[in-house]
Design a protein around this motif. Structure first.
Motif, PDB file in Angstrom:
ATOM      1  N   LYS A 110       0.761  -1.565  -0.025  1.00  0.00           N
ATOM      2  CA  LYS A 110       0.237   0.111   0.313  1.00  0.00           C
ATOM      3  C   LYS A 110       0.426   1.310  -0.171  1.00  0.00           C
ATOM      4  O   LYS A 110       0.520   2.928  -0.430  1.00  0.00           O
ATOM      5  N   VAL A 111       2.527   1.410   0.237  1.00  0.00           N
ATOM      6  CA  VAL A 111       3.330   2.355   0.303  1.00  0.00           C
ATOM      7  C   VAL A 111       3.894   1.921  -1.140  1.00  0.00           C
ATOM      8  O   VAL A 111       4.661   0.686  -0.977  1.00  0.00           O
ATOM      9  N   TRP A 112       4.324   3.319  -1.470  1.00  0.00           N
ATOM     10  CA  TRP A 112       5.112   2.765  -3.136  1.00  0.00           C
ATOM     11  C   TRP A 112       5.846   3.869  -2.516  1.00  0.00           C
ATOM     12  O   TRP A 112       5.772   4.835  -2.041  1.00  0.00           O
ATOM     13  N   LEU A 113       7.337   3.815  -3.051  1.00  0.00           N
ATOM     14  CA  LEU A 113       8.350   4.600  -2.703  1.00  0.00           C
ATOM     15  C   LEU A 113       8.719   4.800  -4.573  1.00  0.00           C
ATOM     16  O   LEU A 113       8.664   4.097  -5.571  1.00  0.00           O
ATOM     17  N   VAL A 114       8.643   6.273  -5.157  1.00  0.00           N
ATOM     18  CA  VAL A 114       8.673   6.231  -5.946  1.00  0.00           C
ATOM     19  C   VAL A 114      10.394   7.462  -6.720  1.00  0.00           C
ATOM     20  O   VAL A 114      10.326   8.503  -5.719  1.00  0.00           O
ATOM     21  N   ASP A 115      10.913   6.470  -7.384  1.00  0.00           N
ATOM     22  CA  ASP A 115      12.496   7.566  -7.580  1.00  0.00           C
ATOM     23  C   ASP A 115      11.804   8.004  -8.852  1.00  0.00           C
ATOM     24  O   ASP A 115      11.379   7.491  -9.778  1.00  0.00           O
ATOM     25  N   GLU A 116      13.373   8.882  -9.500  1.00  0.00           N
ATOM     26  CA  GLU A 116      13.403   9.021 -10.649  1.00  0.00           C
ATOM     27  C   GLU A 116      14.630   9.264 -11.199  1.00  0.00           C
ATOM     28  O   GLU A 116      15.658   9.948  -9.706  1.00  0.00           O
ATOM     29  N   THR A 117      14.644   9.486 -11.862  1.00  0.00           N
ATOM     30  CA  THR A 117      16.471   9.639 -12.613  1.00  0.00           C
ATOM     31  C   THR A 117      16.620  10.286 -14.485  1.00  0.00           C
ATOM     32  O   THR A 117      15.446   9.977 -14.611  1.00  0.00           O
ATOM     33  N   TYR A 118      17.685  10.100 -14.853  1.00  0.00           N
ATOM     34  CA  TYR A 118      17.694  11.203 -15.948  1.00  0.00           C
ATOM     35  C   TYR A 118      18.809  10.286 -16.839  1.00  0.00           C
ATOM     36  O   TYR A 118      19.947   9.599 -16.662  1.00  0.00           O
ATOM     37  N   VAL A 119      18.132   9.514 -17.846  1.00  0.00           N
ATOM     38  CA  VAL A 119      18.696   8.880 -18.671  1.00  0.00           C
ATOM     39  C   VAL A 119      18.381   8.937 -20.454  1.00  0.00           C
ATOM     40  O   VAL A 119      17.920  10.046 -20.486  1.00  0.00           O
ATOM     41  N   ARG A 120      19.541   8.241 -20.851  1.00  0.00           N
ATOM     42  CA  ARG A 120      19.874   9.436 -22.219  1.00  0.00           C
ATOM     43  C   ARG A 120      19.680   7.801 -23.327  1.00  0.00           C
ATOM     44  O   ARG A 120      19.974   6.313 -22.645  1.00  0.00           O
ATOM     45  N   CYS A 126      16.254  12.143 -21.165  1.00  0.00           N
ATOM     46  CA  CYS A 126      14.394  11.199 -21.042  1.00  0.00           C
ATOM     47  C   CYS A 126      14.431  10.729 -19.277  1.00  0.00           C
ATOM     48  O   CYS A 126      15.715  10.848 -18.644  1.00  0.00           O
ATOM     49  N   TYR A 127      13.279  11.667 -18.952  1.00  0.00           N
ATOM     50  CA  TYR A 127      12.804  11.185 -17.231  1.00  0.00           C
ATOM     51  C   TYR A 127      12.256   9.650 -17.156  1.00  0.00           C
ATOM     52  O   TYR A 127      11.603   8.760 -17.486  1.00  0.00           O
ATOM     53  N   LEU A 128      13.002   9.079 -16.253  1.00  0.00           N
ATOM     54  CA  LEU A 128      12.630   7.658 -15.904  1.00  0.00           C
ATOM     55  C   LEU A 128      12.038   7.466 -14.215  1.00  0.00           C
ATOM     56  O   LEU A 128      13.074   7.672 -13.494  1.00  0.00           O
ATOM     57  N   TYR A 129      11.286   7.322 -14.423  1.00  0.00           N
ATOM     58  CA  TYR A 129      10.272   7.020 -12.837  1.00  0.00           C
ATOM     59  C   TYR A 129       9.996   5.817 -12.791  1.00  0.00           C
ATOM     60  O   TYR A 129       9.602   4.878 -13.363  1.00  0.00           O
ATOM     61  N   ARG A 130      10.430   4.906 -11.434  1.00  0.00           N
ATOM     62  CA  ARG A 130      10.170   3.724 -11.325  1.00  0.00           C
ATOM     63  C   ARG A 130       9.367   3.688 -10.114  1.00  0.00           C
ATOM     64  O   ARG A 130       9.634   4.043  -8.963  1.00  0.00           O
ATOM     65  N   GLY A 131       7.841   3.006  -9.844  1.00  0.00           N
ATOM     66  CA  GLY A 131       7.128   2.916  -8.272  1.00  0.00           C
ATOM     67  C   GLY A 131       7.505   1.132  -7.855  1.00  0.00           C
ATOM     68  O   GLY A 131       7.573  -0.080  -8.339  1.00  0.00           O
ATOM     69  N   ILE A 132       8.101   1.703  -6.630  1.00  0.00           N
ATOM     70  CA  ILE A 132       8.342   0.025  -5.751  1.00  0.00           C
ATOM     71  C   ILE A 132       7.517  -0.031  -4.669  1.00  0.00           C
ATOM     72  O   ILE A 132       7.401   1.378  -3.978  1.00  0.00           O
ATOM     73  N   ARG A 147       9.123  16.353 -17.606  1.00  0.00           N
ATOM     74  CA  ARG A 147       9.086  16.182 -15.824  1.00  0.00           C
ATOM     75  C   ARG A 147       7.515  16.122 -15.760  1.00  0.00           C
ATOM     76  O   ARG A 147       6.862  17.008 -15.773  1.00  0.00           O
ATOM     77  N   ILE A 148       7.228  15.186 -15.081  1.00  0.00           N
ATOM     78  CA  ILE A 148       6.067  15.215 -14.328  1.00  0.00           C
ATOM     79  C   ILE A 148       5.813  15.054 -12.993  1.00  0.00           C
ATOM     80  O   ILE A 148       6.519  14.846 -11.826  1.00  0.00           O
ATOM     81  N   HIS A 149       4.661  15.093 -12.348  1.00  0.00           N
ATOM     82  CA  HIS A 149       4.478  15.883 -11.166  1.00  0.00           C
ATOM     83  C   HIS A 149       4.069  13.960 -10.812  1.00  0.00           C
ATOM     84  O   HIS A 149       2.865  13.567 -11.040  1.00  0.00           O
ATOM     85  N   VAL A 150       4.816  13.206  -9.751  1.00  0.00           N
ATOM     86  CA  VAL A 150       4.682  12.331  -9.760  1.00  0.00           C
ATOM     87  C   VAL A 150       3.236  11.872  -8.994  1.00  0.00           C
ATOM     88  O   VAL A 150       2.509  10.382  -9.178  1.00  0.00           O
ATOM     89  N   SER A 151       3.365  12.342  -7.847  1.00  0.00           N
ATOM     90  CA  SER A 151       1.904  11.912  -7.455  1.00  0.00           C
ATOM     91  C   SER A 151       0.590  12.371  -7.646  1.00  0.00           C
ATOM     92  O   SER A 151      -0.501  11.328  -7.816  1.00  0.00           O
ATOM     93  N   ARG A 152       0.460  13.423  -8.431  1.00  0.00           N
ATOM     94  CA  ARG A 152      -0.683  14.027  -9.095  1.00  0.00           C
ATOM     95  C   ARG A 152      -1.038  12.901 -10.228  1.00  0.00           C
ATOM     96  O   ARG A 152      -2.462  12.254 -10.532  1.00  0.00           O
ATOM     97  N   GLU A 153      -0.284  12.121 -11.470  1.00  0.00           N
ATOM     98  CA  GLU A 153      -0.091  11.056 -11.873  1.00  0.00           C
ATOM     99  C   GLU A 153      -0.354   9.987 -11.522  1.00  0.00           C
ATOM    100  O   GLU A 153      -1.806   9.164 -11.855  1.00  0.00           O
ATOM    101  N   LEU A 154      -0.038   9.381 -10.338  1.00  0.00           N
ATOM    102  CA  LEU A 154      -0.553   8.098 -10.226  1.00  0.00           C
ATOM    103  C   LEU A 154      -1.851   8.142  -9.133  1.00  0.00           C
ATOM    104  O   LEU A 154      -2.147   7.017  -9.667  1.00  0.00           O
ATOM    105  N   GLU A 155      -2.019   9.519  -9.056  1.00  0.00           N
ATOM    106  CA  GLU A 155      -3.411   9.544  -8.315  1.00  0.00           C
ATOM    107  C   GLU A 155      -4.558   8.837  -8.800  1.00  0.00           C
ATOM    108  O   GLU A 155      -5.317   9.055  -9.306  1.00  0.00           O
TER     109      GLU A 155
END
Length: 526
Positions: A110-120, A126-132, A147-155
């Motif tokens: 029920k608790v997700w950890l979202v990290d963000e990195t910048y890859v080529r 591009c921006y790479l987002y992972r939800g764990i 870049r996206i607003h992570v919480s808003r997109e997932l909600e």
């Protein structure tokens, strides 16, 4: 199981099964027979469905080749070719993935950890987002050009997350947009990049490396964060930015993120842009910046070492001049006493008065004058350092260690500065570059030579003190003998280990504000 042909519920179960062991049924209405796999993509496959899934699992999870998978199942009694494996992968892998996602749906935390990195990817950043989830399971992955607003997109999506935590190292941990000023410092000219984390807009500047130019740039851009790289002029630039009230980070240029590989262009503007993007992603490895007084003290300690090197070079040059003329002088320190120096000056002659055959005497005269000047400078610097050491309690604490003199204590105090900035003994050893290199891959784990990172003068001083301590410190002598084991080939490794233990011991004494105690020396340096 309802009839697959007429959807009738009047179905009878047959006692006989298929050759692969699947149950058979017969409809009482349309009088047709069928089995469990009828109507599925796996019908008419000559092996059980679970075997097909195992084949796909070996392909996806362990990256085995088609032939390796076919040979693996041949041992278990299932005969099919590698082309069959290829056909199954093309036909059933989407169905296999869908079933896994269906089984995992609703089972993530029920608790997700979202990290963000910048890859080529294919030449584009591009921006790479992972939800764990909290159990370490990968929930979702998203790749975005902006870049996206992570919480808003997932909600907005249909997910079961009760709370979304952002990684502390991620820039999305900071909700508000920021303006980051990255400055690539140069000796004469510097380049700067102003990066807006919300719109990804960049603005470049080029200016002279003067204090007035820096103040004008800061006043014009008004950044919320300033990022510079550690170099010779980063000290006063850091002080200037702090005095102007700007949050400043000094980056470590030796970090892995700074390695430029396979790039067609590398300019000062590119370096400044990379500074801002790494800061936006939280990938900056910051450097501890001492106070202005500590930096001046460190520079004076290093300057004394430089004067000693210049004096030694002058002495070697004088020896070479006499050697070329076939004149022998005493070896070691005996050649540099006051009486010996007077004897050497008898061979010297003013360069203006030298003939072609006596030019070496003019060179000798210049080198002797140079040596006298260096000794006078060295005496003045050493006198000032002695006055500072008498007023510094830290130097006096380290001098209580048998075999550690004032000069060694000054070097250690100058570079450690604040002992609380190191969390444990491993960090202080790695800072001095006295830990071995490590190369690990699978079951292989190689430990090589020391990394030699950090200040060279600190390593050299510690190794020299470790050799001297063999005569004056029983603890160091016992440690050296235990590590050496009586083998000549292990002497260098042992003395490096003693130097590292000595550094840890000095750090412990400075941290606890205690003097040397032979009974506690072992536990403190462990």
């Amino acid at each position: 199981m309802d009839c697959l042909h007429c959807n009738s519920t009047r179905v009878s179960f047959l006692q006989s099964k298929t050759d692969l062991g699947y149950a058979r049924f017969r409809c009482k209405v349309c009088r047709r027979s069928y089995n469990e796999r009828t109507g599925t993509p796996f019908n008419f496959i000559e092996v059980p469905t679970d075997i097909v899934f195992q084949v796909l699992l070996l392909r996806v999870r362990y990256k085995l080749s088609y032939r390796d998978v076919a040979e693996y199942f041949l041992i278990r009694g299932f005969v099919f070719t590698h082309e069959t494996v290829r056909d199954w992968e093309e036909r059933f892998l989407p169905h296999f993935t869908e079933q896994i996602q269906t089984k995992r749906k609703g089972k993530v935390g029920k608790v997700w950890l979202v990290d963000e990195t910048y890859v080529r990817i294919k030449g584009r950043w591009c921006y790479l987002y992972r939800g764990i989830d909290n159990a370490g399971n990968l929930v979702d992955v998203r790749l975005s050009k902006t870049r996206i607003h992570v919480s808003r997109e997932l909600e907005n999506q249909d997910n079961s997350a009760r709370r979304i935590d952002l990684s502390p190292n991620s820039p999305t941990h900071r909700r508000r947009p920021m303006k980051i000023l990255g400055i690539d410092l140069g000796k004469y000219t510097s380049a700067a990049c102003l990066f807006d984390t919300q719109s990804n807009d960049t603005l470049f500047f080029s200016f002279k490396s003067f204090a007035s130019e820096f103040k004008a740039l800061l006043s014009q851009t008004q950044p919320e964060q300033v990022v510079i790289e550690a170099c010779t002029i980063s000290g006063w630039v850091y002080d200037l930015c702090q005095a102007e009230g700007f949050n400043t980070i000094v980056a470590n240029p030796t970090h892995e993120a700074w390695h430029w590989k396979h790039v067609k262009r590398k300019t000062d503007k590119d370096d400044a842009l990379k500074l801002t993007k790494l800061a936006a992603l939280g990938q900056i490895s910051p450097v501890y910046m001492p106070s202005a007084e500590s930096r001046q003290y460190r520079q004076l300690v290093k300057y004394r070492k430089r004067l000693v090197s210049h004096a030694t070079r002058a002495q070697n040059t004088i020896r070479a001049v006499f050697n070329q003329q076939g004149i022998s002088i005493p070896a070691g320190e005996k050649a540099w006493t006051i009486s010996r120096i007077e004897q050497l000056k008898k061979y010297s002659q003013n360069m203006d008065e030298c003939s072609l055959l006596s030019l070496w005497q003019g060179q000798l005269d210049l080198e002797l004058k140079r040596l006298d000047a260096l000794w006078e400078q060295l005496h003045a610097v050493d006198k000032k350092l002695t006055e500072i050491a008498k007023q510094d309690n830290r130097v006096q604490l380290l001098e209580s260690i048998p075999g550690v003199g004032r000069k060694t204590a000054e070097v250690v105090v100058a570079f450690i500065d604040d002992p609380k900035r190191f969390k444990n003994a491993r960090q202080i050893g790695a800072y001095a570059g006295l830990v071995p290199r490590q190369h690990q891959s699978g079951e292989m784990n190689r430990m090589g030579k020391i990394t030699q990172r950090g200040p060279r003068i600190l390593r050299a001083t510690l190794v020299e003190a470790a050799w001297i301590m063999q005569r004056y410190n029983p603890w160091a002598a016992a440690l050296y003998q235990r590590l050496c084991g009586g083998q000549k080939t292990r002497r260098k490794q042992a003395i490096i280990a003693v130097a590292r233990k000595l550094l840890i011991l000095c750090w412990t004494l400075l941290k606890k504000q205690e003097k040397w105690d032979s009974k506690q020396a072992g536990p403190m340096a462990a």
